[in-house]
Design a protein around this motif. Structure first.
Motif, PDB file in Angstrom:
ATOM      1  N   ILE A  67       0.837  -1.201   0.000  1.00  0.00           N
ATOM      2  CA  ILE A  67       0.000   0.000   0.000  1.00  0.00           C
ATOM      3  C   ILE A  67       0.874   1.254   0.000  1.00  0.00           C
ATOM      4  O   ILE A  67       0.562   2.237  -0.670  1.00  0.00           O
ATOM      5  CB  ILE A  67      -0.982  -0.019   1.189  1.00  0.00           C
ATOM      6  N   ALA A  68       1.982   1.219   0.710  1.00  0.00           N
ATOM      7  CA  ALA A  68       2.916   2.352   0.686  1.00  0.00           C
ATOM      8  C   ALA A  68       3.464   2.556  -0.723  1.00  0.00           C
ATOM      9  O   ALA A  68       3.621   3.701  -1.174  1.00  0.00           O
ATOM     10  CB  ALA A  68       4.048   2.126   1.681  1.00  0.00           C
ATOM     11  N   GLN A  69       3.728   1.465  -1.425  1.00  0.00           N
ATOM     12  CA  GLN A  69       4.218   1.551  -2.804  1.00  0.00           C
ATOM     13  C   GLN A  69       3.136   2.122  -3.730  1.00  0.00           C
ATOM     14  O   GLN A  69       3.417   2.973  -4.580  1.00  0.00           O
ATOM     15  CB  GLN A  69       4.661   0.171  -3.302  1.00  0.00           C
ATOM     16  N   ILE A  70       1.897   1.666  -3.561  1.00  0.00           N
ATOM     17  CA  ILE A  70       0.784   2.206  -4.353  1.00  0.00           C
ATOM     18  C   ILE A  70       0.631   3.695  -4.081  1.00  0.00           C
ATOM     19  O   ILE A  70       0.420   4.497  -4.999  1.00  0.00           O
ATOM     20  CB  ILE A  70      -0.532   1.465  -4.032  1.00  0.00           C
ATOM     21  N   ARG A  71       0.730   4.079  -2.820  1.00  0.00           N
ATOM     22  CA  ARG A  71       0.596   5.492  -2.431  1.00  0.00           C
ATOM     23  C   ARG A  71       1.688   6.328  -3.108  1.00  0.00           C
ATOM     24  O   ARG A  71       1.425   7.396  -3.663  1.00  0.00           O
ATOM     25  CB  ARG A  71       0.682   5.604  -0.912  1.00  0.00           C
ATOM     26  N   LEU A  72       2.919   5.844  -3.084  1.00  0.00           N
ATOM     27  CA  LEU A  72       4.031   6.567  -3.693  1.00  0.00           C
ATOM     28  C   LEU A  72       3.866   6.669  -5.210  1.00  0.00           C
ATOM     29  O   LEU A  72       4.041   7.748  -5.790  1.00  0.00           O
ATOM     30  CB  LEU A  72       5.354   5.875  -3.349  1.00  0.00           C
ATOM     31  N   ASN A 105      -6.130  24.041 -10.253  1.00  0.00           N
ATOM     32  CA  ASN A 105      -4.880  23.300 -10.097  1.00  0.00           C
ATOM     33  C   ASN A 105      -4.504  23.088  -8.636  1.00  0.00           C
ATOM     34  O   ASN A 105      -3.747  22.176  -8.312  1.00  0.00           O
ATOM     35  CB  ASN A 105      -3.762  24.027 -10.848  1.00  0.00           C
ATOM     36  N   ILE A 106      -5.044  23.904  -7.750  1.00  0.00           N
ATOM     37  CA  ILE A 106      -4.793  23.737  -6.318  1.00  0.00           C
ATOM     38  C   ILE A 106      -5.277  22.367  -5.853  1.00  0.00           C
ATOM     39  O   ILE A 106      -4.641  21.709  -5.035  1.00  0.00           O
ATOM     40  CB  ILE A 106      -5.491  24.852  -5.506  1.00  0.00           C
ATOM     41  N   LEU A 107      -6.399  21.923  -6.398  1.00  0.00           N
ATOM     42  CA  LEU A 107      -7.022  20.689  -5.922  1.00  0.00           C
ATOM     43  C   LEU A 107      -6.769  19.473  -6.807  1.00  0.00           C
ATOM     44  O   LEU A 107      -7.010  18.346  -6.372  1.00  0.00           O
ATOM     45  CB  LEU A 107      -8.532  20.899  -5.792  1.00  0.00           C
ATOM     46  N   THR A 108      -6.304  19.679  -8.041  1.00  0.00           N
ATOM     47  CA  THR A 108      -6.202  18.537  -8.953  1.00  0.00           C
ATOM     48  C   THR A 108      -5.151  17.517  -8.524  1.00  0.00           C
ATOM     49  O   THR A 108      -5.342  16.326  -8.752  1.00  0.00           O
ATOM     50  CB  THR A 108      -5.923  18.982 -10.400  1.00  0.00           C
ATOM     51  N   LEU A 109      -4.077  17.941  -7.903  1.00  0.00           N
ATOM     52  CA  LEU A 109      -3.068  16.982  -7.458  1.00  0.00           C
ATOM     53  C   LEU A 109      -3.672  15.986  -6.466  1.00  0.00           C
ATOM     54  O   LEU A 109      -3.520  14.769  -6.619  1.00  0.00           O
ATOM     55  CB  LEU A 109      -1.869  17.699  -6.835  1.00  0.00           C
ATOM     56  N   LEU A 110      -4.374  16.502  -5.465  1.00  0.00           N
ATOM     57  CA  LEU A 110      -5.017  15.624  -4.486  1.00  0.00           C
ATOM     58  C   LEU A 110      -6.102  14.767  -5.134  1.00  0.00           C
ATOM     59  O   LEU A 110      -6.221  13.577  -4.828  1.00  0.00           O
ATOM     60  CB  LEU A 110      -5.627  16.442  -3.350  1.00  0.00           C
ATOM     61  N   LEU A 111      -6.885  15.361  -6.022  1.00  0.00           N
ATOM     62  CA  LEU A 111      -7.977  14.629  -6.652  1.00  0.00           C
ATOM     63  C   LEU A 111      -7.455  13.485  -7.518  1.00  0.00           C
ATOM     64  O   LEU A 111      -7.952  12.350  -7.429  1.00  0.00           O
ATOM     65  CB  LEU A 111      -8.819  15.592  -7.487  1.00  0.00           C
ATOM     66  N   ILE A 112      -6.464  13.750  -8.348  1.00  0.00           N
ATOM     67  CA  ILE A 112      -5.887  12.708  -9.199  1.00  0.00           C
ATOM     68  C   ILE A 112      -5.253  11.625  -8.339  1.00  0.00           C
ATOM     69  O   ILE A 112      -5.403  10.426  -8.614  1.00  0.00           O
ATOM     70  CB  ILE A 112      -4.856  13.307 -10.178  1.00  0.00           C
ATOM     71  N   PHE A 113      -4.536  12.017  -7.285  1.00  0.00           N
ATOM     72  CA  PHE A 113      -3.933  11.045  -6.371  1.00  0.00           C
ATOM     73  C   PHE A 113      -4.997  10.135  -5.769  1.00  0.00           C
ATOM     74  O   PHE A 113      -4.848   8.906  -5.762  1.00  0.00           O
ATOM     75  CB  PHE A 113      -3.164  11.754  -5.259  1.00  0.00           C
ATOM     76  N   LEU A 114      -6.067  10.723  -5.246  1.00  0.00           N
ATOM     77  CA  LEU A 114      -7.115   9.927  -4.601  1.00  0.00           C
ATOM     78  C   LEU A 114      -7.786   8.975  -5.580  1.00  0.00           C
ATOM     79  O   LEU A 114      -8.051   7.811  -5.240  1.00  0.00           O
ATOM     80  CB  LEU A 114      -8.164  10.848  -3.970  1.00  0.00           C
ATOM     81  N   ILE A 115      -8.053   9.447  -6.786  1.00  0.00           N
ATOM     82  CA  ILE A 115      -8.705   8.590  -7.783  1.00  0.00           C
ATOM     83  C   ILE A 115      -7.818   7.410  -8.136  1.00  0.00           C
ATOM     84  O   ILE A 115      -8.246   6.257  -8.114  1.00  0.00           O
ATOM     85  CB  ILE A 115      -9.077   9.408  -9.038  1.00  0.00           C
ATOM     86  N   ARG A 116      -6.554   7.674  -8.438  1.00  0.00           N
ATOM     87  CA  ARG A 116      -5.666   6.575  -8.840  1.00  0.00           C
ATOM     88  C   ARG A 116      -5.378   5.634  -7.683  1.00  0.00           C
ATOM     89  O   ARG A 116      -5.418   4.415  -7.840  1.00  0.00           O
ATOM     90  CB  ARG A 116      -4.342   7.100  -9.392  1.00  0.00           C
ATOM     91  N   ASN A 118      -7.158   4.936  -4.954  1.00  0.00           N
ATOM     92  CA  ASN A 118      -8.315   4.109  -4.619  1.00  0.00           C
ATOM     93  C   ASN A 118      -8.670   3.132  -5.732  1.00  0.00           C
ATOM     94  O   ASN A 118      -9.123   2.019  -5.453  1.00  0.00           O
ATOM     95  CB  ASN A 118      -9.512   4.990  -4.250  1.00  0.00           C
ATOM     96  N   PHE A 119      -8.451   3.523  -6.989  1.00  0.00           N
ATOM     97  CA  PHE A 119      -8.696   2.604  -8.098  1.00  0.00           C
ATOM     98  C   PHE A 119      -7.744   1.416  -8.051  1.00  0.00           C
ATOM     99  O   PHE A 119      -8.172   0.263  -8.169  1.00  0.00           O
ATOM    100  CB  PHE A 119      -8.569   3.335  -9.441  1.00  0.00           C
ATOM    101  N   ILE A 120      -6.456   1.664  -7.862  1.00  0.00           N
ATOM    102  CA  ILE A 120      -5.474   0.579  -7.794  1.00  0.00           C
ATOM    103  C   ILE A 120      -5.734  -0.287  -6.574  1.00  0.00           C
ATOM    104  O   ILE A 120      -5.655  -1.522  -6.642  1.00  0.00           O
ATOM    105  CB  ILE A 120      -4.026   1.142  -7.773  1.00  0.00           C
TER     106      ILE A 120
END
Length: 131
Positions: A67-72, A105-116, A118-120
């Motif tokens: 999970i740490a690897q997925i997070r990174l 752009n302030i929020l897209t980094l967090l949003l893209i991170f969360l989507i990917r 949780n999907f993985i």
């Protein structure tokens, strides 16, 4: 997110706030002063950022190296996509629309991170249950 990017107010919450700098539209610029402002968009942005950070970096129930690897990897992907979007915007979007893209752009980094992330995570758990 719509409230942050658009100029539409979903609700109004006027308050007197401290401003490091205020470039008033109908009055002269002011620095280090108290000013009256609708703080609804600031509150929405704070809640979205803090909520996104809490959701993105909370520990999972079964936190392990995988999970740490997925997070990174998700953070790396989100950074690449976010800055790719920003470079595209710098090249092809102008005027006030570019300012709105920067706010988004302030929020897209967090949003893209969360989507990917949780999907993985979902895909790996589905594969584990299927086995």
């Amino acid at each position: 997110m719509v409230m942050i990017v658009s100029d539409q107010d979903l609700f109004t919450l006027d308050a007197t706030v401290f401003a490091l700098y205020d470039d008033g539209i109908f009055e002269p610029d002011k620095a280090f002063t108290l000013t009256r402002n609708n703080i609804a968009d600031e509150l929405v942005a704070i809640v979205a950022i803090v909520g996104g950070l809490l959701a993105a970096f909370s520990r999972e129930k079964d936190e392990d190296e995988y999970i740490a690897q997925i997070r990174l990897e998700s953070l790396l992907w989100a950074t690449y996509i976010n800055y790719g979007f920003l470079l595209f915007s710098v090249l092809f979007i102008y005027g006030l629309a570019f300012y709105q893209v920067l706010l988004l752009n302030i929020l897209t980094l967090l949003l893209i991170f969360l989507i990917r992330f949780n999907f993985i995570l979902y895909r790996s758990k589905s594969a584990a249950y299927a086995s």
